[in-house]
Design an enzyme around this catalytic site. Structure first.
Site, PDB file in Angstrom:
ATOM      1  N   ALA A  11       0.874  -1.181   0.000  1.00 42.41           N
ATOM      2  CA  ALA A  11       0.000   0.000   0.000  1.00 42.41           C
ATOM      3  C   ALA A  11       0.908   1.227   0.000  1.00 42.41           C
ATOM      4  O   ALA A  11       1.174   1.832   1.041  1.00 42.41           O
ATOM      5  CB  ALA A  11      -0.921  -0.016   1.204  1.00 42.41           C
ATOM      6  N   TYR A  53      -2.073   4.182  -3.252  1.00 44.37           N
ATOM      7  CA  TYR A  53      -2.687   2.859  -3.187  1.00 44.37           C
ATOM      8  C   TYR A  53      -3.187   2.520  -1.781  1.00 44.37           C
ATOM      9  O   TYR A  53      -3.921   1.538  -1.599  1.00 44.37           O
ATOM     10  CB  TYR A  53      -1.707   1.790  -3.689  1.00 44.37           C
ATOM     11  CG  TYR A  53      -1.644   1.727  -5.202  1.00 44.37           C
ATOM     12  CD1 TYR A  53      -2.423   0.810  -5.908  1.00 44.37           C
ATOM     13  CD2 TYR A  53      -0.847   2.591  -5.932  1.00 44.37           C
ATOM     14  CE1 TYR A  53      -2.394   0.748  -7.294  1.00 44.37           C
ATOM     15  CE2 TYR A  53      -0.797   2.546  -7.315  1.00 44.37           C
ATOM     16  CZ  TYR A  53      -1.574   1.627  -7.998  1.00 44.37           C
ATOM     17  OH  TYR A  53      -1.547   1.579  -9.368  1.00 44.37           O
ATOM     18  N   VAL A  71      -2.995  -4.821  -3.935  1.00 49.17           N
ATOM     19  CA  VAL A  71      -3.912  -4.216  -2.974  1.00 49.17           C
ATOM     20  C   VAL A  71      -5.187  -3.660  -3.617  1.00 49.17           C
ATOM     21  O   VAL A  71      -6.217  -3.547  -2.954  1.00 49.17           O
ATOM     22  CB  VAL A  71      -3.197  -3.096  -2.180  1.00 49.17           C
ATOM     23  CG1 VAL A  71      -2.952  -1.867  -3.065  1.00 49.17           C
ATOM     24  CG2 VAL A  71      -3.975  -2.713  -0.935  1.00 49.17           C
ATOM     25  N   HIS A  81      -3.801 -15.329 -16.082  1.00 46.60           N
ATOM     26  CA  HIS A  81      -4.256 -13.974 -16.377  1.00 46.60           C
ATOM     27  C   HIS A  81      -5.644 -14.031 -17.006  1.00 46.60           C
ATOM     28  O   HIS A  81      -5.872 -14.788 -17.956  1.00 46.60           O
ATOM     29  CB  HIS A  81      -3.256 -13.312 -17.338  1.00 46.60           C
ATOM     30  CG  HIS A  81      -3.435 -11.839 -17.492  1.00 46.60           C
ATOM     31  ND1 HIS A  81      -4.567 -11.278 -18.050  1.00 46.60           N
ATOM     32  CD2 HIS A  81      -2.609 -10.805 -17.180  1.00 46.60           C
ATOM     33  CE1 HIS A  81      -4.430  -9.961 -18.068  1.00 46.60           C
ATOM     34  NE2 HIS A  81      -3.262  -9.654 -17.539  1.00 46.60           N
ATOM     35  N   THR A 111       1.512 -11.385 -23.865  1.00 45.77           N
ATOM     36  CA  THR A 111       2.355 -10.181 -23.832  1.00 45.77           C
ATOM     37  C   THR A 111       3.625 -10.429 -23.022  1.00 45.77           C
ATOM     38  O   THR A 111       3.985  -9.675 -22.117  1.00 45.77           O
ATOM     39  CB  THR A 111       1.572  -8.985 -23.251  1.00 45.77           C
ATOM     40  OG1 THR A 111       1.025  -9.355 -21.979  1.00 45.77           O
ATOM     41  CG2 THR A 111       0.465  -8.558 -24.192  1.00 45.77           C
ATOM     42  N   GLU A 115       6.044  -8.611 -13.667  1.00 43.94           N
ATOM     43  CA  GLU A 115       5.197  -9.666 -14.222  1.00 43.94           C
ATOM     44  C   GLU A 115       5.889 -10.392 -15.370  1.00 43.94           C
ATOM     45  O   GLU A 115       5.746 -11.609 -15.531  1.00 43.94           O
ATOM     46  CB  GLU A 115       3.864  -9.078 -14.694  1.00 43.94           C
ATOM     47  CG  GLU A 115       2.869 -10.110 -15.184  1.00 43.94           C
ATOM     48  CD  GLU A 115       1.505  -9.499 -15.461  1.00 43.94           C
ATOM     49  OE1 GLU A 115       0.695  -9.445 -14.525  1.00 43.94           O
ATOM     50  OE2 GLU A 115       1.266  -9.064 -16.619  1.00 43.94           O
ATOM     51  N   ASP A 171     -11.687  -9.387 -13.561  1.00 45.95           N
ATOM     52  CA  ASP A 171     -12.157  -8.010 -13.656  1.00 45.95           C
ATOM     53  C   ASP A 171     -13.507  -8.045 -14.345  1.00 45.95           C
ATOM     54  O   ASP A 171     -13.596  -8.107 -15.580  1.00 45.95           O
ATOM     55  CB  ASP A 171     -11.157  -7.152 -14.441  1.00 45.95           C
ATOM     56  CG  ASP A 171     -11.481  -5.669 -14.385  1.00 45.95           C
ATOM     57  OD1 ASP A 171     -12.679  -5.322 -14.298  1.00 45.95           O
ATOM     58  OD2 ASP A 171     -10.546  -4.847 -14.445  1.00 45.95           O
TER      59      ASP A 171
END
Length: 286
Positions: free
Chosen positions: A54, A58, A144, A165, A177, A235, A258
């Site tokens: 955090a 964030y 977070v 992903h 990617t 990543e 998402d």
């Protein structure tokens, strides 16, 4: 303990891949019995560490992250929340269940969100050696700006796990990617790759997470010395590492979703860990 007998001739799911070619389970709803798993891990008396960063703006996401973790994450097991932050005074006080602790680790901020993302590997690796190896049995590393929406429990635990992903779980490897420049230590050629893993949710035993984070940090430092930064930062290096060191368990996109971008396809029986709607530019550049 009484539970339904497993049926050798009846697969748990027919609509999705449930086992990798290297015999690691892919965790979907319907592929595990949480009562059996809970009993196994209770006998081992495990403690799970959950790391979260955090930093700067964030911090605004931390309260919801912790509140929903208390509702859905490793319920019935001992948990240490490790909050890495440059604003320790702003860490919210969230009521915790018995056997669960919130530990604040003060770290410096960074000018760019990319630097926060990349330094995460260094800091997790450092704290693995300093304290995590003594304090917890498994480590889960999470972003977070998410919330727990449904059960996330011991079914995810393994020596080393990665999460598919949500944007690439059905794609061909050529579309991933990955970092494609051979000059980078994160480079993966177009004819290689198993899955595309999300950097926002990974983990394993503390020893394995220590190896992963240390290797990724060293690779990023080698890139930095050569004047290159991988396309998706830590990543990209995580994906290179998990190609070379196959995870012993893979989490389905139920554990990283998402709904605002992707809806709720029928293949997803549950959405367990989901993105919080946000203005990325406003958050990252504050």
């Amino acid at each position: 303990m009484v539970y339904p007998q497993p049926k050798v001739l009846t697969p748990s799911r027919k609509d999705v891949l449930v086992l990798t070619p290297w015999l690691a389970p892919i965790v979907w709803e319907g592929t595990f019995n949480i009562d059996i798993l809970n009993e196994q891990f209770r006998v081992q008396n495990v403690t799970i560490g959950l790391t979260v960063f955090a930093i700067k703006k964030y911090m605004v996401f931390l309260k919801l992250f912790l509140e929903t973790a208390e509702e859905h994450f490793m319920v019935g097991h001992k948990v240490n929340y490790y909050v890495f932050t440059d604003r320790p005074a702003d860490v919210p006080r969230v009521p915790l269940r018995g056997g669960r602790r919130l530990l604040v680790l003060e770290v410096p901020g960074a000018a760019r969100w990319q630097d926060v993302s990349m330094r995460r590997m260094e800091m997790i690796g450092s704290f693995c050696a300093q304290r995590f190896l003594r304090e917890v049995d498994f480590l889960v590393c999470a972003d977070v700006d998410m919330r727990f929406r449904d059960h996330v429990g011991v079914e995810i635990l393994s020596q080393l796990f990665g999460t598919l992903h949500p944007g690439f779980y059905g794609a061909a490897r050529e579309a991933f990617t990955y970092e494609r420049r051979p000059q980078s230590r994160a480079h993966i050629p177009r004819d290689q790759g198993d899955f595309y893993y999300m950097g926002a949710f990974f983990g394993g035993s503390v020893a394995e997470v220590h190896r992963l984070t240390t290797a990724c940090h060293q690779a990023m430092m080698a890139d930095w010395a050569n004047g290159i930064e991988a396309v998706w930062h830590d990543e990209s290096h995580l994906n290179r590492y998990l190609l070379d060191h196959k995870p012993t368990k893979v989490l389905s996109p139920e554990y990283m979703w998402d709904e605002q971008l992707l809806g709720w396809p029928a293949i997803m029986k549950k959405l367990r860990y989901v993105a919080v709607p946000k203005d990325h530019q406003e958050i990252r550049h504050r």
